[in-house]
Design a protein around this motif. Structure first.
Motif, PDB file in Angstrom:
ATOM      1  N   GLN A  26       3.742  -9.102  12.673  1.00  0.00           N
ATOM      2  CA  GLN A  26       3.056 -10.398  12.564  1.00  0.00           C
ATOM      3  C   GLN A  26       3.681 -11.404  13.531  1.00  0.00           C
ATOM      4  O   GLN A  26       4.808 -11.240  13.972  1.00  0.00           O
ATOM      5  N   SER A  27       2.951 -12.466  13.810  1.00  0.00           N
ATOM      6  CA  SER A  27       3.543 -13.563  14.561  1.00  0.00           C
ATOM      7  C   SER A  27       4.603 -14.210  13.674  1.00  0.00           C
ATOM      8  O   SER A  27       4.586 -14.050  12.456  1.00  0.00           O
ATOM      9  N   ALA A  28       5.529 -14.922  14.309  1.00  0.00           N
ATOM     10  CA  ALA A  28       6.604 -15.541  13.530  1.00  0.00           C
ATOM     11  C   ALA A  28       6.038 -16.493  12.486  1.00  0.00           C
ATOM     12  O   ALA A  28       6.464 -16.502  11.322  1.00  0.00           O
ATOM     13  N   GLU A  29       5.070 -17.307  12.906  1.00  0.00           N
ATOM     14  CA  GLU A  29       4.513 -18.262  11.951  1.00  0.00           C
ATOM     15  C   GLU A  29       3.853 -17.546  10.776  1.00  0.00           C
ATOM     16  O   GLU A  29       4.066 -17.921   9.621  1.00  0.00           O
ATOM     17  N   ALA A  30       3.104 -16.507  11.079  1.00  0.00           N
ATOM     18  CA  ALA A  30       2.454 -15.762  10.003  1.00  0.00           C
ATOM     19  C   ALA A  30       3.492 -15.143   9.067  1.00  0.00           C
ATOM     20  O   ALA A  30       3.339 -15.163   7.844  1.00  0.00           O
ATOM     21  N   PHE A  31       4.547 -14.635   9.668  1.00  0.00           N
ATOM     22  CA  PHE A  31       5.575 -14.020   8.832  1.00  0.00           C
ATOM     23  C   PHE A  31       6.267 -15.058   7.954  1.00  0.00           C
ATOM     24  O   PHE A  31       6.494 -14.844   6.768  1.00  0.00           O
ATOM     25  N   LEU A  32       6.595 -16.198   8.561  1.00  0.00           N
ATOM     26  CA  LEU A  32       7.287 -17.239   7.796  1.00  0.00           C
ATOM     27  C   LEU A  32       6.410 -17.776   6.671  1.00  0.00           C
ATOM     28  O   LEU A  32       6.868 -17.973   5.545  1.00  0.00           O
ATOM     29  N   ARG A  33       5.142 -17.974   6.974  1.00  0.00           N
ATOM     30  CA  ARG A  33       4.241 -18.494   5.949  1.00  0.00           C
ATOM     31  C   ARG A  33       3.853 -17.432   4.925  1.00  0.00           C
ATOM     32  O   ARG A  33       3.408 -17.759   3.826  1.00  0.00           O
ATOM     33  N   GLY A  34       4.037 -16.185   5.306  1.00  0.00           N
ATOM     34  CA  GLY A  34       3.673 -15.097   4.400  1.00  0.00           C
ATOM     35  C   GLY A  34       4.875 -14.559   3.637  1.00  0.00           C
ATOM     36  O   GLY A  34       5.345 -15.194   2.697  1.00  0.00           O
ATOM     37  N   PRO A  35       5.365 -13.396   4.048  1.00  0.00           N
ATOM     38  CA  PRO A  35       6.437 -12.728   3.303  1.00  0.00           C
ATOM     39  C   PRO A  35       7.690 -13.580   3.118  1.00  0.00           C
ATOM     40  O   PRO A  35       8.287 -13.586   2.042  1.00  0.00           O
ATOM     41  N   PHE A  36       8.076 -14.314   4.146  1.00  0.00           N
ATOM     42  CA  PHE A  36       9.290 -15.116   4.028  1.00  0.00           C
ATOM     43  C   PHE A  36       9.132 -16.192   2.957  1.00  0.00           C
ATOM     44  O   PHE A  36       9.988 -16.359   2.091  1.00  0.00           O
ATOM     45  N   LEU A  37       8.020 -16.899   3.009  1.00  0.00           N
ATOM     46  CA  LEU A  37       7.787 -17.959   2.028  1.00  0.00           C
ATOM     47  C   LEU A  37       7.731 -17.387   0.613  1.00  0.00           C
ATOM     48  O   LEU A  37       8.294 -17.951  -0.328  1.00  0.00           O
ATOM     49  N   GLN A  38       7.111 -16.250   0.519  1.00  0.00           N
ATOM     50  CA  GLN A  38       7.008 -15.633  -0.802  1.00  0.00           C
ATOM     51  C   GLN A  38       8.386 -15.292  -1.356  1.00  0.00           C
ATOM     52  O   GLN A  38       8.700 -15.563  -2.512  1.00  0.00           O
ATOM     53  N   PHE A  39       9.205 -14.738  -0.483  1.00  0.00           N
ATOM     54  CA  PHE A  39      10.577 -14.418  -0.881  1.00  0.00           C
ATOM     55  C   PHE A  39      11.319 -15.692  -1.276  1.00  0.00           C
ATOM     56  O   PHE A  39      11.933 -15.780  -2.339  1.00  0.00           O
ATOM     57  N   ALA A  40      11.258 -16.687  -0.390  1.00  0.00           N
ATOM     58  CA  ALA A  40      12.002 -17.922  -0.609  1.00  0.00           C
ATOM     59  C   ALA A  40      11.611 -18.579  -1.930  1.00  0.00           C
ATOM     60  O   ALA A  40      12.459 -19.073  -2.677  1.00  0.00           O
ATOM     61  N   ARG A  41      10.315 -18.536  -2.229  1.00  0.00           N
ATOM     62  CA  ARG A  41       9.834 -19.205  -3.427  1.00  0.00           C
ATOM     63  C   ARG A  41      10.319 -18.574  -4.714  1.00  0.00           C
ATOM     64  O   ARG A  41      10.479 -19.266  -5.725  1.00  0.00           O
ATOM     65  N   GLN A  42      10.518 -17.259  -4.691  1.00  0.00           N
ATOM     66  CA  GLN A  42      10.881 -16.667  -5.977  1.00  0.00           C
ATOM     67  C   GLN A  42      12.380 -16.700  -6.275  1.00  0.00           C
ATOM     68  O   GLN A  42      12.782 -16.528  -7.422  1.00  0.00           O
ATOM     69  N   VAL A  43      13.174 -16.979  -5.254  1.00  0.00           N
ATOM     70  CA  VAL A  43      14.620 -17.048  -5.514  1.00  0.00           C
ATOM     71  C   VAL A  43      14.977 -18.049  -6.621  1.00  0.00           C
ATOM     72  O   VAL A  43      15.703 -17.713  -7.556  1.00  0.00           O
ATOM     73  N   PRO A  44      14.471 -19.279  -6.538  1.00  0.00           N
ATOM     74  CA  PRO A  44      14.868 -20.245  -7.575  1.00  0.00           C
ATOM     75  C   PRO A  44      14.351 -19.906  -8.963  1.00  0.00           C
ATOM     76  O   PRO A  44      14.771 -20.512  -9.935  1.00  0.00           O
TER      77      PRO A  44
END
Lengths: 206, 206
Positions: A84-102
């Motif tokens: 994926q493009s970096a933006e797509a990755f950040l808005r996709g899998p990365f954001l999903q990961f980041a959101r569930q940590v807390p």
DNA sequence: ATATTTACTGACTCACCAGTCAGTAAGGTC
DNA sequence: GACCTTACTGACTGGTGAGTCAGTAAATAT
């Protein structure tokens, strides 16, 4: 040829005990948690716990290891193999990961690392090698690629990939400390931060 | 008519003891610090310490109160009375304040709040009332003014003024936990974050 | 001088808990 | 069935450290 039942217990015990320990640490922190209580939660005697873990500190390390590693491994693997493009990755899998940590049980471990870290330098070293430095390397690679491809402009995020992660740590701790005073909408908070960052480093207007 | 020397000690003691306690907590954390050691550092007997502070926990609270309050009061006062533009204020006094947090002795207290907070709900409540909610209110006011004046555009920072503070917490903790593994240039890190935020919410191009 | 108040001391207590170890019982083997 | 091995128990100990308190000495009052 499965193991006989008798020995199955032996294999499962450590996981049962670390799971119980995670719960206990979550409620009381490391020092205030009695080893006996962990044993009780695991439905086991204190003596048995000491067969599997040499000391209380040892147990603590095992808890961190067993819960943190698998998650971070998956994310890193993901970064390295994505097309994926970096933006797509950040808005996709990365954001999903980041959101569930807390929201996940590991949030407690983040707090414990901060709280107990200075007392356990070897644990910090392990955590650094296995989690932090690898994650930073992966993020840096991702950003580098994006800049080289003209997707993002050169920015401080390349030097400090931590800037991507900052709100994750913040909201993870905030929700634990100020639970009673104010609840933070961590999903929107983390996404807002990402939006602002991308706004600043993206090439396109608006 | 100054107080007689004999009574002067009495007035100075609490401050002497909390200062000693800050040092001790900085090195060992709360639980691992022996009350006797704090007394020793303050050049005082353990018994005397208990004349001024009812319990060890009480001492901890006093430490937080006496070191955090003055700093935050100054900043808030500053925000409320400034006639600078928001950007000038953020790049000036705010940045200066933010930068010194990870370097000052209070950085330890930030870590201790995270570590011990859940065990001391009344302390968290005090901290919330006297520090966090006031700071957030002040920042929100600052941002609101700037948006109304057309300096910034409407953004998530208005709803989440924490976004301004995020890297301060991050670098404060990072430097304490990963001291040995990697040192972070906190000055540049915090400024970089501010630059990116302002880039995203400013009205002007480039 | 004598009495009184005030700041301070440090030896002691008492509860607590990490870690141990002698013993038990369930599981497997012949 | 007798015998061995392995997972497990829980009462006990030894060290520790928060908090106490009977007593001391210095400052002030009379």
């Amino acid at each position: 040829m499965g193991k006989p039942r008798f020995q199955r217990r032996k294999e499962d015990r450590p996981a049962e005990i670390t799971a119980a320990a995670l719960d206990a640490f979550a409620e009381k922190g490391f020092d205030a948690t009695r080893v006996e209580e962990v044993a009780q939660r695991a439905g086991v005697s204190k003596g048995l716990l000491y067969l599997y873990f040499k000391t209380k500190e040892d147990l603590f390390k095992a808890v961190i290891r067993s819960f943190v590693s698998p998650r971070i491994d998956a994310l890193i693997e993901n970064i390295e193999t994505t097309d994926q493009s970096a933006e797509a990755f950040l808005r996709g899998p990365f954001l999903q990961f980041a959101r569930q940590v807390p929201k996940s049980p590991v949030r407690v471990l983040v707090r414990l690392m901060v709280a107990e870290g200075p007392k356990h330098p070897d644990l910090v070293a392990w955590y650094w090698d296995n989690v932090v430095s690898r994650a930073m390397h992966a993020l840096r690679t991702l950003m580098r690629r994006a800049v080289d491809a003209g997707e993002f402009r050169e920015s401080a995020v390349n030097e400090f990939p931590q800037l991507l992660v900052t709100p994750v740590l913040f909201s993870t701790l905030w929700t634990q400390v100020f639970k009673r005073q104010s609840d933070l909408d961590t999903d929107r908070f983390i996404e807002a931060h990402l939006d602002l960052l991308l706004e600043a480093i993206g090439r396109s207007e608006t």
